[in-house]
Design a protein around this motif. Structure first.
Motif, short mmCIF file in Angstrom:
data_model
loop_
_atom_site.label_atom_id
_atom_site.label_comp_id
_atom_site.label_asym_id
_atom_site.label_seq_id
_atom_site.Cartn_x
_atom_site.Cartn_y
_atom_site.Cartn_z
N THR A 48 0.79 -1.52 0.32
CA THR A 48 -0.14 0.17 -0.34
C THR A 48 0.87 1.29 -0.17
OG1 THR A 48 -1.53 -1.12 1.43
CG2 THR A 48 -1.74 1.37 1.50
N HIS A 49 1.89 1.15 0.84
CA HIS A 49 3.06 2.38 0.62
C HIS A 49 3.35 2.34 -0.50
CE1 HIS A 49 6.57 5.23 1.79
NE2 HIS A 49 7.10 3.98 1.40
N LYS A 50 4.03 1.75 -1.32
CA LYS A 50 4.35 1.64 -2.23
C LYS A 50 3.86 2.36 -3.16
CE LYS A 50 8.25 0.01 -2.66
NZ LYS A 50 9.53 0.72 -2.68
N VAL A 51 2.91 1.90 -3.66
CA VAL A 51 2.07 2.76 -4.58
C VAL A 51 1.45 3.89 -4.30
CG1 VAL A 51 -0.66 2.81 -5.28
CG2 VAL A 51 0.44 0.01 -4.87
N ALA A 52 1.14 3.94 -2.79
CA ALA A 52 0.96 5.33 -2.76
C ALA A 52 2.67 6.44 -2.78
CB ALA A 52 -0.08 5.05 -1.68
N SER A 53 3.21 5.80 -2.38
CA SER A 53 4.63 6.72 -3.13
C SER A 53 4.36 7.19 -4.48
CB SER A 53 5.93 5.71 -2.51
OG SER A 53 6.05 4.67 -3.11
N VAL A 54 4.20 6.72 -5.45
CA VAL A 54 3.73 6.70 -6.45
C VAL A 54 3.84 8.05 -6.75
CG1 VAL A 54 3.27 6.02 -9.09
CG2 VAL A 54 4.59 4.09 -7.64
N ALA A 55 2.57 8.24 -6.31
CA ALA A 55 1.93 9.61 -6.06
C ALA A 55 2.88 11.06 -6.05
CB ALA A 55 0.09 9.83 -5.62
N LEU A 56 4.22 10.54 -4.89
CA LEU A 56 4.84 11.27 -4.59
C LEU A 56 5.79 11.65 -5.70
CD1 LEU A 56 7.06 13.12 -3.28
CD2 LEU A 56 8.09 11.05 -2.34
N GLY A 57 6.16 10.72 -6.46
CA GLY A 57 7.01 11.03 -7.84
C GLY A 57 6.27 11.77 -8.87
N LEU A 58 4.80 11.22 -8.85
CA LEU A 58 3.51 12.36 -10.16
C LEU A 58 4.38 14.37 -9.51
CD1 LEU A 58 2.31 12.13 -12.14
CD2 LEU A 58 0.25 11.67 -10.78
N GLY A 185 10.88 7.93 -7.57
CA GLY A 185 9.53 8.16 -7.10
C GLY A 185 8.58 7.66 -8.02
N LEU A 186 8.45 7.75 -9.03
CA LEU A 186 7.73 7.43 -10.08
C LEU A 186 8.11 6.28 -10.93
CD1 LEU A 186 4.76 8.76 -11.45
CD2 LEU A 186 6.75 9.80 -13.40
N VAL A 187 8.89 6.15 -11.58
CA VAL A 187 9.49 4.85 -12.32
C VAL A 187 9.64 4.08 -10.90
CG1 VAL A 187 10.78 4.03 -14.21
CG2 VAL A 187 9.86 6.33 -13.85
N ALA A 209 -6.83 9.44 0.51
CA ALA A 209 -5.84 10.21 1.66
C ALA A 209 -4.57 10.05 1.43
CB ALA A 209 -6.44 9.94 3.31
N LEU A 210 -4.14 8.61 1.28
CA LEU A 210 -2.71 8.46 1.27
C LEU A 210 -1.85 9.06 -0.01
CD1 LEU A 210 -2.21 4.58 2.42
CD2 LEU A 210 -1.12 6.81 2.98
N LEU A 211 -2.70 8.67 -1.06
CA LEU A 211 -2.68 9.51 -3.01
C LEU A 211 -2.98 11.35 -2.82
CD1 LEU A 211 -4.37 7.17 -4.47
CD2 LEU A 211 -1.83 6.93 -4.65
N ALA A 212 -3.54 11.82 -2.16
CA ALA A 212 -3.85 12.91 -2.30
C ALA A 212 -2.93 12.97 -1.23
CB ALA A 212 -4.84 13.44 -1.22
N GLY A 213 -2.35 13.03 0.27
CA GLY A 213 -1.05 13.75 0.96
C GLY A 213 0.37 13.22 -0.18
N SER A 214 0.29 12.28 -0.71
CA SER A 214 0.99 12.02 -1.39
C SER A 214 1.63 12.91 -2.34
CB SER A 214 1.79 10.67 -1.92
OG SER A 214 1.44 9.45 -0.74
N LEU A 215 0.74 13.38 -3.24
CA LEU A 215 0.57 14.22 -4.35
C LEU A 215 0.59 15.47 -3.97
CD1 LEU A 215 0.41 14.27 -7.48
CD2 LEU A 215 -2.14 14.23 -7.14
N ILE A 216 -0.08 16.32 -2.76
CA ILE A 216 -0.41 17.36 -2.64
C ILE A 216 1.51 17.59 -1.81
CG2 ILE A 216 -0.76 19.29 -1.33
CD1 ILE A 216 -3.77 18.26 -1.71
N GLY A 217 2.10 16.73 -0.99
CA GLY A 217 2.98 17.26 -0.34
C GLY A 217 4.77 16.93 -1.36
#
Length: 251
Positions: A48-58, A185-187, A209-217
């Motif tokens: 779950t964390h690994k999927v959410a971390s993709v949004a950080l890369g995005l 972060g992305l690839v 919530a995880l994706l929103a926080g990762s993307l915005i952060g």
């Protein structure tokens, strides 16, 4: 999940990914333990964390592409050398008790921060090197090892890539963080998420919530890093690595 749980997840994810985007890694320091604390088993929390971390890369990619710091050839070298390690690491970690590697990873992470502290000029200037021949081959071996760690261990492995790009390839902090957030972060994380998703289980109800926080952060942290420059990024890197290292050592 209830609204309060989603709010806690968003705040934790935003905080973790803001610091990660500023320092070049370390989102797992807050986000991954929080998933376990809220009740997810280790394997499910990892995927779950690994999927959410993709949004950080995005989020970071959207901001860093505006600065055009990434070189195509060097990006392909990082991807080509690191992705096999990511796949191997992600396919291995679910079979190994995580406690074995935790102490050693903590010592290494702490050492990264202390090394940066005692090297005042490290990462302050961009002086590319080791892009050809044996030196490049040695750098690619290092990228493979970092990729394996990224696929297998969640906490702070982007920091290893940031430091390797600075120490071996001569990048400054700003460029190294850009490569880490976009490519790792992305690839890299996207590949690890795919492998872990196929082999394990993802808690999809936790994702909004995880994706929103990762993307915005990720976006805001990258924006702040680009505005403040190398010295601020260096200090953030040192703080995050030392905190992650101590956390992993103490347990």
């Amino acid at each position: 999940m209830g609204f309060v749980d989603q709010l806690v997840l968003f705040i934790a994810s935003f905080t973790a990914n803001w610091f990660s985007a500023l320092s070049g890694g370390g989102a797992g320091l807050i986000q991954f333990p929080m998933l376990i604390f809220l009740g997810l088993p280790f394997g499910v929390a990892l995927a779950t964390h690994k999927v959410a971390s993709v949004a950080l890369g995005l989020g970071a990619t959207v901001r860093h592409f505006r600065e055009s710091h990434l070189e195509r050839r060097f990006s392909l070298i990082i991807l080509g050398a690191g992705l096999p390690g990511v796949v191997l690491g992600a396919g291995t970690i679910l079979k190994i008790p995580p406690s074995y590697a935790q102490f050693a990873l903590g010592v290494l992470t702490l050492a990264l921060g202390l090394y940066s502290v005692f090297k005042p000029r490290l990462g302050m200037e961009h002086s590319p090197r080791n892009r050809e021949g044996r030196a490049l081959l040695g750098g690619m071996v290092g990228l493979f090892v970092v990729g394996f760690l990224n696929g297998s261990i969640t906490s702070g492995t982007g920091l290893f890539l940031t430091m390797w790009l600075i120490h071996h390839f001569g990048l400054d902090y700003k460029r190294a963080v850009a490569y880490t957030l976009v490519l790792c972060g992305l690839v890299w994380n996207g590949t690890g998420a795919l492998v872990l998703g196929l082999l394990g289980t993802i808690a999809w109800s936790w994702m909004p919530a995880l994706l929103a926080g990762s993307l915005i952060g990720g976006y805001l942290g990258s924006h702040y890093a680009l505005k403040k420059g190398n010295l601020w990024i260096k200090r953030a890197f040192e703080i995050v690595t030392i905190l992650i290292g101590l956390k992993l050592i103490i347990g």
